[in-house]
Scaffold this motif. Structure first.
Motif, PDB file in Angstrom:
ATOM      1  N   ALA A   1       0.833  -1.200   0.000  1.00 51.40           N
ATOM      2  CA  ALA A   1       0.000   0.000   0.000  1.00 51.40           C
ATOM      3  C   ALA A   1       0.870   1.254   0.000  1.00 51.40           C
ATOM      4  O   ALA A   1       2.048   1.212   0.370  1.00 51.40           O
ATOM      5  N   GLU A   2       0.288   2.368  -0.421  1.00 54.31           N
ATOM      6  CA  GLU A   2       1.013   3.627  -0.420  1.00 54.31           C
ATOM      7  C   GLU A   2       1.004   4.252   0.972  1.00 54.31           C
ATOM      8  O   GLU A   2       0.030   4.125   1.713  1.00 54.31           O
TER       9      GLU A   2
ATOM     10  N   GLY B   1       3.598  10.756   6.180  1.00 51.44           N
ATOM     11  CA  GLY B   1       4.899  10.442   5.600  1.00 51.44           C
ATOM     12  C   GLY B   1       5.973  11.453   5.906  1.00 51.44           C
ATOM     13  O   GLY B   1       7.166  11.144   5.809  1.00 51.44           O
ATOM     14  N   HIS B   2       5.575  12.686   6.302  1.00 48.87           N
ATOM     15  CA  HIS B   2       6.591  13.715   6.536  1.00 48.87           C
ATOM     16  C   HIS B   2       7.247  13.596   7.903  1.00 48.87           C
ATOM     17  O   HIS B   2       8.326  14.145   8.119  1.00 48.87           O
ATOM     18  N   PHE B   3       6.634  12.897   8.842  1.00 49.79           N
ATOM     19  CA  PHE B   3       7.202  12.809  10.193  1.00 49.79           C
ATOM     20  C   PHE B   3       8.588  12.159  10.214  1.00 49.79           C
ATOM     21  O   PHE B   3       9.524  12.720  10.793  1.00 49.79           O
ATOM     22  N   PRO B   4       8.779  11.002   9.598  1.00 49.06           N
ATOM     23  CA  PRO B   4      10.133  10.410   9.574  1.00 49.06           C
ATOM     24  C   PRO B   4      11.139  11.301   8.849  1.00 49.06           C
ATOM     25  O   PRO B   4      12.320  11.326   9.216  1.00 49.06           O
ATOM     26  N   LEU B   5      10.696  12.016   7.821  1.00 47.23           N
ATOM     27  CA  LEU B   5      11.614  12.876   7.076  1.00 47.23           C
ATOM     28  C   LEU B   5      12.063  14.060   7.927  1.00 47.23           C
ATOM     29  O   LEU B   5      13.207  14.528   7.798  1.00 47.23           O
ATOM     30  N   LEU B   6      11.207  14.553   8.785  1.00 47.07           N
ATOM     31  CA  LEU B   6      11.606  15.621   9.699  1.00 47.07           C
ATOM     32  C   LEU B   6      12.684  15.127  10.666  1.00 47.07           C
ATOM     33  O   LEU B   6      13.642  15.852  10.966  1.00 47.07           O
ATOM     34  N   VAL B   7      12.549  13.913  11.121  1.00 47.74           N
ATOM     35  CA  VAL B   7      13.580  13.334  11.990  1.00 47.74           C
ATOM     36  C   VAL B   7      14.900  13.214  11.237  1.00 47.74           C
ATOM     37  O   VAL B   7      15.977  13.385  11.811  1.00 47.74           O
ATOM     38  N   CYS B   8      14.817  12.943   9.929  1.00 50.20           N
ATOM     39  CA  CYS B   8      16.024  12.847   9.114  1.00 50.20           C
ATOM     40  C   CYS B   8      16.787  14.172   9.064  1.00 50.20           C
ATOM     41  O   CYS B   8      18.000  14.181   8.861  1.00 50.20           O
TER      42      CYS B   8
ATOM     43  N   ALA C   1       7.983   4.805  -5.494  1.00 49.91           N
ATOM     44  CA  ALA C   1       8.556   5.496  -4.337  1.00 49.91           C
ATOM     45  C   ALA C   1       7.589   5.615  -3.166  1.00 49.91           C
ATOM     46  O   ALA C   1       8.018   5.765  -2.021  1.00 49.91           O
ATOM     47  N   ARG C   2       6.294   5.585  -3.419  1.00 49.70           N
ATOM     48  CA  ARG C   2       5.320   5.821  -2.351  1.00 49.70           C
ATOM     49  C   ARG C   2       4.912   4.545  -1.617  1.00 49.70           C
ATOM     50  O   ARG C   2       4.215   4.627  -0.599  1.00 49.70           O
ATOM     51  N   LEU C   3       5.305   3.398  -2.109  1.00 52.08           N
ATOM     52  CA  LEU C   3       4.896   2.152  -1.467  1.00 52.08           C
ATOM     53  C   LEU C   3       5.599   1.969  -0.126  1.00 52.08           C
ATOM     54  O   LEU C   3       6.755   2.353   0.046  1.00 52.08           O
ATOM     55  N   ARG C   4       4.895   1.355   0.799  1.00 55.25           N
ATOM     56  CA  ARG C   4       5.457   1.153   2.133  1.00 55.25           C
ATOM     57  C   ARG C   4       6.704   0.276   2.081  1.00 55.25           C
ATOM     58  O   ARG C   4       7.687   0.523   2.780  1.00 55.25           O
ATOM     59  N   ARG C   5       6.689  -0.745   1.236  1.00 57.26           N
ATOM     60  CA  ARG C   5       7.862  -1.619   1.151  1.00 57.26           C
ATOM     61  C   ARG C   5       9.064  -0.876   0.571  1.00 57.26           C
ATOM     62  O   ARG C   5      10.203  -1.215   0.871  1.00 57.26           O
ATOM     63  N   THR C   6       8.805   0.146  -0.239  1.00 58.02           N
ATOM     64  CA  THR C   6       9.897   0.911  -0.836  1.00 58.02           C
ATOM     65  C   THR C   6      10.620   1.743   0.214  1.00 58.02           C
ATOM     66  O   THR C   6      11.842   1.685   0.332  1.00 58.02           O
ATOM     67  N   VAL C   7       9.876   2.525   0.982  1.00 58.06           N
ATOM     68  CA  VAL C   7      10.517   3.359   2.003  1.00 58.06           C
ATOM     69  C   VAL C   7      11.115   2.497   3.103  1.00 58.06           C
ATOM     70  O   VAL C   7      12.167   2.833   3.674  1.00 58.06           O
ATOM     71  N   LEU C   8      10.480   1.387   3.402  1.00 54.97           N
ATOM     72  CA  LEU C   8      11.015   0.467   4.404  1.00 54.97           C
ATOM     73  C   LEU C   8      12.372  -0.073   3.955  1.00 54.97           C
ATOM     74  O   LEU C   8      13.356  -0.044   4.714  1.00 54.97           O
TER      75      LEU C   8
END
Length: 272
Positions: free
Chosen positions: A33-34, A40-47, A117-124
Protein backbone atom coordinates in the motif's frame (compact mmCIF):
# COMPACT_ATOMS: atom_id res chain seq x y z
CA UNK A 1 -8.34 -43.31 -8.74
CA UNK A 2 -4.93 -43.34 -7.07
CA UNK A 3 -4.67 -39.53 -7.13
CA UNK A 4 -8.10 -39.17 -5.56
CA UNK A 5 -7.11 -41.54 -2.75
CA UNK A 6 -3.96 -39.48 -2.07
CA UNK A 7 -5.98 -36.28 -1.88
CA UNK A 8 -8.47 -37.85 0.51
CA UNK A 9 -5.61 -39.11 2.70
CA UNK A 10 -4.16 -35.63 3.18
CA UNK A 11 -5.36 -33.86 6.35
CA UNK A 12 -7.38 -30.67 5.85
CA UNK A 13 -5.80 -27.31 6.62
CA UNK A 14 -6.12 -26.39 10.26
CA UNK A 15 -7.78 -23.08 11.24
CA UNK A 16 -4.39 -21.88 12.50
CA UNK A 17 -2.84 -22.47 9.06
CA UNK A 18 -5.68 -20.61 7.36
CA UNK A 19 -5.25 -17.71 9.79
CA UNK A 20 -1.49 -17.64 9.10
CA UNK A 21 -2.07 -17.51 5.37
CA UNK A 22 -4.60 -14.74 5.84
CA UNK A 23 -2.16 -12.77 7.98
CA UNK A 24 0.53 -13.16 5.32
CA UNK A 25 -1.85 -11.89 2.69
CA UNK A 26 -2.72 -8.91 4.86
CA UNK A 27 0.96 -8.20 5.47
CA UNK A 28 1.78 -8.35 1.76
CA UNK A 29 -1.11 -6.05 1.00
CA UNK A 30 -0.06 -3.69 3.80
CA UNK A 31 3.52 -3.42 2.52
CA UNK A 32 2.24 -2.89 -1.03
CA UNK A 33 0.00 0.00 0.00
CA UNK A 34 1.01 3.63 -0.42
CA UNK A 35 2.19 5.61 2.59
CA UNK A 36 -0.39 8.16 3.70
CA UNK A 37 0.65 11.67 2.73
CA UNK A 38 -0.39 13.18 6.07
CA UNK A 39 2.01 10.97 8.03
CA UNK A 40 4.90 10.44 5.60
CA UNK A 41 6.59 13.72 6.54
CA UNK A 42 7.20 12.81 10.19
CA UNK A 43 10.13 10.41 9.57
CA UNK A 44 11.61 12.88 7.08
CA UNK A 45 11.61 15.62 9.70
CA UNK A 46 13.58 13.33 11.99
CA UNK A 47 16.02 12.85 9.11
CA UNK A 48 16.77 16.59 9.28
CA UNK A 49 18.09 16.07 12.81
CA UNK A 50 20.09 13.10 11.52
CA UNK A 51 21.62 15.26 8.77
CA UNK A 52 22.72 17.91 11.24
CA UNK A 53 24.10 15.28 13.59
CA UNK A 54 26.06 13.50 10.86
CA UNK A 55 27.47 16.58 9.15
CA UNK A 56 28.26 18.28 12.47
CA UNK A 57 30.30 15.23 13.43
CA UNK A 58 32.00 14.40 10.12
CA UNK A 59 33.01 17.97 9.31
CA UNK A 60 34.74 18.31 12.67
CA UNK A 61 36.57 15.02 12.21
CA UNK A 62 37.35 14.83 8.50
CA UNK A 63 36.80 18.34 7.18
CA UNK A 64 33.95 17.53 4.80
CA UNK A 65 30.18 17.23 4.70
CA UNK A 66 28.40 14.02 3.75
CA UNK A 67 24.90 15.42 3.19
CA UNK A 68 25.06 19.09 2.23
CA UNK A 69 26.96 19.18 -1.04
CA UNK A 70 27.02 22.96 -1.55
CA UNK A 71 29.82 23.34 0.97
CA UNK A 72 31.69 20.41 -0.57
CA UNK A 73 31.51 22.03 -4.00
CA UNK A 74 33.15 25.16 -2.59
CA UNK A 75 35.83 23.05 -0.89
CA UNK A 76 36.64 21.35 -4.19
CA UNK A 77 36.83 24.73 -5.92
CA UNK A 78 39.18 26.09 -3.25
CA UNK A 79 41.31 22.98 -3.53
CA UNK A 80 41.79 23.46 -7.25
CA UNK A 81 43.08 26.99 -6.57
CA UNK A 82 45.49 25.78 -3.90
CA UNK A 83 43.58 27.31 -0.99
CA UNK A 84 42.42 24.18 0.82
CA UNK A 85 43.04 24.35 4.56
CA UNK A 86 43.66 20.59 4.83
CA UNK A 87 45.97 18.49 2.64
CA UNK A 88 43.80 16.70 0.07
CA UNK A 89 40.69 18.07 1.73
CA UNK A 90 39.29 18.58 -1.75
CA UNK A 91 39.58 14.80 -2.31
CA UNK A 92 37.28 14.09 0.64
CA UNK A 93 34.76 16.62 -0.64
CA UNK A 94 34.95 15.30 -4.19
CA UNK A 95 34.45 11.75 -2.88
CA UNK A 96 31.38 12.90 -0.98
CA UNK A 97 29.89 14.65 -4.02
CA UNK A 98 30.53 11.65 -6.25
CA UNK A 99 29.07 9.09 -3.83
CA UNK A 100 26.07 11.29 -3.08
CA UNK A 101 25.38 11.58 -6.82
CA UNK A 102 25.73 7.84 -7.32
CA UNK A 103 23.46 7.29 -4.32
CA UNK A 104 20.73 9.49 -5.81
CA UNK A 105 20.83 7.47 -9.01
CA UNK A 106 20.95 4.12 -7.20
CA UNK A 107 18.10 4.85 -4.79
CA UNK A 108 15.91 6.29 -7.56
CA UNK A 109 16.43 3.19 -9.72
CA UNK A 110 15.92 0.92 -6.70
CA UNK A 111 12.63 2.59 -5.81
CA UNK A 112 11.37 2.17 -9.35
CA UNK A 113 12.54 -1.45 -9.45
CA UNK A 114 10.53 -2.53 -6.42
CA UNK A 115 7.30 -0.85 -7.46
CA UNK A 116 7.33 2.88 -6.78
CA UNK A 117 8.56 5.50 -4.34
CA UNK A 118 5.32 5.82 -2.35
CA UNK A 119 4.90 2.15 -1.47
CA UNK A 120 5.46 1.15 2.13
CA UNK A 121 7.86 -1.62 1.15
CA UNK A 122 9.90 0.91 -0.84
CA UNK A 123 10.52 3.36 2.00
CA UNK A 124 11.02 0.47 4.40
CA UNK A 125 13.70 -1.10 2.19
CA UNK A 126 15.29 2.27 1.48
CA UNK A 127 15.71 3.18 5.13
CA UNK A 128 16.89 -0.31 5.98
CA UNK A 129 19.72 0.13 3.46
CA UNK A 130 20.51 3.60 4.81
CA UNK A 131 20.71 2.21 8.33
CA UNK A 132 22.97 -0.60 7.16
CA UNK A 133 25.40 1.83 5.51
CA UNK A 134 25.61 3.93 8.69
CA UNK A 135 26.24 0.80 10.77
CA UNK A 136 29.09 -0.28 8.48
CA UNK A 137 30.65 3.20 8.65
CA UNK A 138 30.41 3.25 12.45
CA UNK A 139 31.78 -0.29 12.70
CA UNK A 140 34.91 0.34 10.64
CA UNK A 141 35.69 3.41 12.74
CA UNK A 142 34.92 1.54 15.95
CA UNK A 143 37.20 -1.30 14.81
CA UNK A 144 40.13 1.06 14.33
CA UNK A 145 40.35 0.73 10.56
CA UNK A 146 39.78 4.48 10.43
CA UNK A 147 40.95 6.93 13.09
CA UNK A 148 37.86 8.05 14.97
CA UNK A 149 39.58 10.19 17.60
CA UNK A 150 38.37 13.76 18.03
CA UNK A 151 40.36 15.85 17.78
CA UNK A 152 42.59 13.70 15.60
CA UNK A 153 45.91 12.59 17.09
CA UNK A 154 47.61 12.78 13.70
CA UNK A 155 49.65 15.68 12.45
CA UNK A 156 47.60 17.95 10.11
CA UNK A 157 49.88 17.05 7.21
CA UNK A 158 49.40 13.31 7.76
CA UNK A 159 46.75 12.19 5.25
CA UNK A 160 44.80 8.96 5.79
CA UNK A 161 42.87 8.07 2.65
CA UNK A 162 41.06 5.31 4.55
CA UNK A 163 38.78 8.08 5.81
CA UNK A 164 37.27 8.14 2.34
CA UNK A 165 35.52 4.84 3.11
CA UNK A 166 33.41 6.41 5.87
CA UNK A 167 32.77 9.52 3.79
CA UNK A 168 31.67 7.39 0.83
CA UNK A 169 29.29 5.20 2.86
CA UNK A 170 27.65 8.11 4.67
CA UNK A 171 27.32 10.26 1.54
CA UNK A 172 25.74 7.39 -0.40
CA UNK A 173 23.12 6.73 2.28
CA UNK A 174 22.36 10.45 2.70
CA UNK A 175 21.19 10.49 -0.92
CA UNK A 176 18.44 8.06 0.02
CA UNK A 177 16.82 10.66 2.26
CA UNK A 178 16.28 13.30 -0.40
CA UNK A 179 15.18 10.66 -2.93
CA UNK A 180 12.58 9.52 -0.39
CA UNK A 181 11.53 13.11 0.17
CA UNK A 182 10.96 13.67 -3.53
CA UNK A 183 9.28 10.31 -4.02
CA UNK A 184 6.82 10.87 -1.18
CA UNK A 185 5.97 14.34 -2.44
CA UNK A 186 7.31 16.12 0.64
CA UNK A 187 9.67 18.41 -1.26
CA UNK A 188 9.40 21.08 1.43
CA UNK A 189 11.51 18.78 3.66
CA UNK A 190 14.48 17.84 1.46
CA UNK A 191 16.36 16.70 4.62
CA UNK A 192 19.84 17.51 3.21
CA UNK A 193 19.43 21.09 1.93
CA UNK A 194 19.01 24.25 3.99
CA UNK A 195 19.49 26.98 1.36
CA UNK A 196 16.43 26.19 -0.76
CA UNK A 197 14.42 25.41 2.37
CA UNK A 198 15.08 28.87 3.79
CA UNK A 199 14.32 30.52 0.45
CA UNK A 200 10.97 28.72 0.17
CA UNK A 201 10.17 29.51 3.80
CA UNK A 202 10.84 33.25 3.70
CA UNK A 203 9.31 33.77 0.24
CA UNK A 204 6.09 31.99 1.22
CA UNK A 205 3.28 34.51 0.74
CA UNK A 206 1.42 32.85 3.62
CA UNK A 207 4.41 32.98 5.96
CA UNK A 208 2.43 34.69 8.73
CA UNK A 209 -0.69 32.59 8.39
CA UNK A 210 -2.07 30.79 11.43
CA UNK A 211 -0.36 27.60 12.56
CA UNK A 212 -3.11 25.34 11.27
CA UNK A 213 -3.34 27.05 7.86
CA UNK A 214 0.16 26.50 6.47
CA UNK A 215 1.49 22.99 6.96
CA UNK A 216 4.40 23.39 4.54
CA UNK A 217 5.60 26.51 6.38
CA UNK A 218 5.42 24.63 9.67
CA UNK A 219 7.39 21.67 8.32
CA UNK A 220 10.09 23.95 6.89
CA UNK A 221 10.54 25.71 10.23
CA UNK A 222 10.72 22.40 12.10
CA UNK A 223 13.17 20.99 9.53
CA UNK A 224 15.49 23.99 9.95
CA UNK A 225 15.39 23.84 13.75
CA UNK A 226 15.99 20.08 13.82
CA UNK A 227 18.96 20.35 11.45
CA UNK A 228 20.47 23.06 13.65
CA UNK A 229 19.87 21.02 16.82
CA UNK A 230 21.36 17.94 15.19
CA UNK A 231 24.56 19.78 14.30
CA UNK A 232 24.82 21.17 17.85
CA UNK A 233 24.36 17.67 19.28
CA UNK A 234 27.00 16.32 16.90
CA UNK A 235 29.48 18.87 18.20
CA UNK A 236 28.62 18.18 21.83
CA UNK A 237 28.82 14.40 21.49
CA UNK A 238 32.16 14.54 19.66
CA UNK A 239 33.60 16.89 22.27
CA UNK A 240 32.26 14.91 25.22
CA UNK A 241 33.35 11.48 23.97
CA UNK A 242 36.48 12.46 22.05
CA UNK A 243 35.38 10.16 19.23
CA UNK A 244 33.38 10.09 16.01
CA UNK A 245 31.65 6.72 16.27
CA UNK A 246 29.24 7.49 19.18
CA UNK A 247 27.41 10.00 17.00
CA UNK A 248 27.27 7.49 14.13
CA UNK A 249 25.87 4.76 16.38
CA UNK A 250 23.26 7.28 17.51
CA UNK A 251 22.43 8.02 13.86
CA UNK A 252 22.17 4.29 13.13
CA UNK A 253 19.78 3.86 16.08
CA UNK A 254 17.59 6.73 14.91
CA UNK A 255 17.47 5.41 11.37
CA UNK A 256 16.70 1.95 12.68
CA UNK A 257 13.69 3.33 14.57
CA UNK A 258 12.59 5.22 11.44
CA UNK A 259 12.85 1.98 9.45
CA UNK A 260 10.61 0.18 11.93
CA UNK A 261 8.16 3.08 11.91
CA UNK A 262 7.60 2.58 8.18
CA UNK A 263 6.19 -0.86 8.97
CA UNK A 264 3.11 0.92 10.30
CA UNK A 265 2.11 -2.07 12.44
CA UNK A 266 -0.61 -0.02 14.09
CA UNK A 267 -2.34 0.40 10.74
CA UNK A 268 -1.94 -3.30 10.02
CA UNK A 269 -3.47 -4.33 13.34
CA UNK A 270 -6.39 -1.95 12.87
CA UNK A 271 -7.10 -3.57 9.50
CA UNK A 272 -6.94 -7.09 10.93
Amino acid sequence: MLDEEKLEAQPPLSPETKETLTLKERLVGHLSAEVEANSGHFPLLVCCFVTGLTDGTLYNAYGTFVSMQTGNTIFVALGTSGQNNRPFGWARSLCSIGCFTIGCLAFAKFHKLIGGARLRRTVLSSFFLQTLFVIVAAAIIQGGIIDGAYPSHRHPSDVDFAELAAVALLSFQAAGQIVNSRGLGVSEVPTVVITSLLCDLISDEHLLAGFTYNGKRNRRVIAFVLTLLGAICGGWISKATGAVQPSLWFVAAIKGVITLSWLGMGDLLRRS
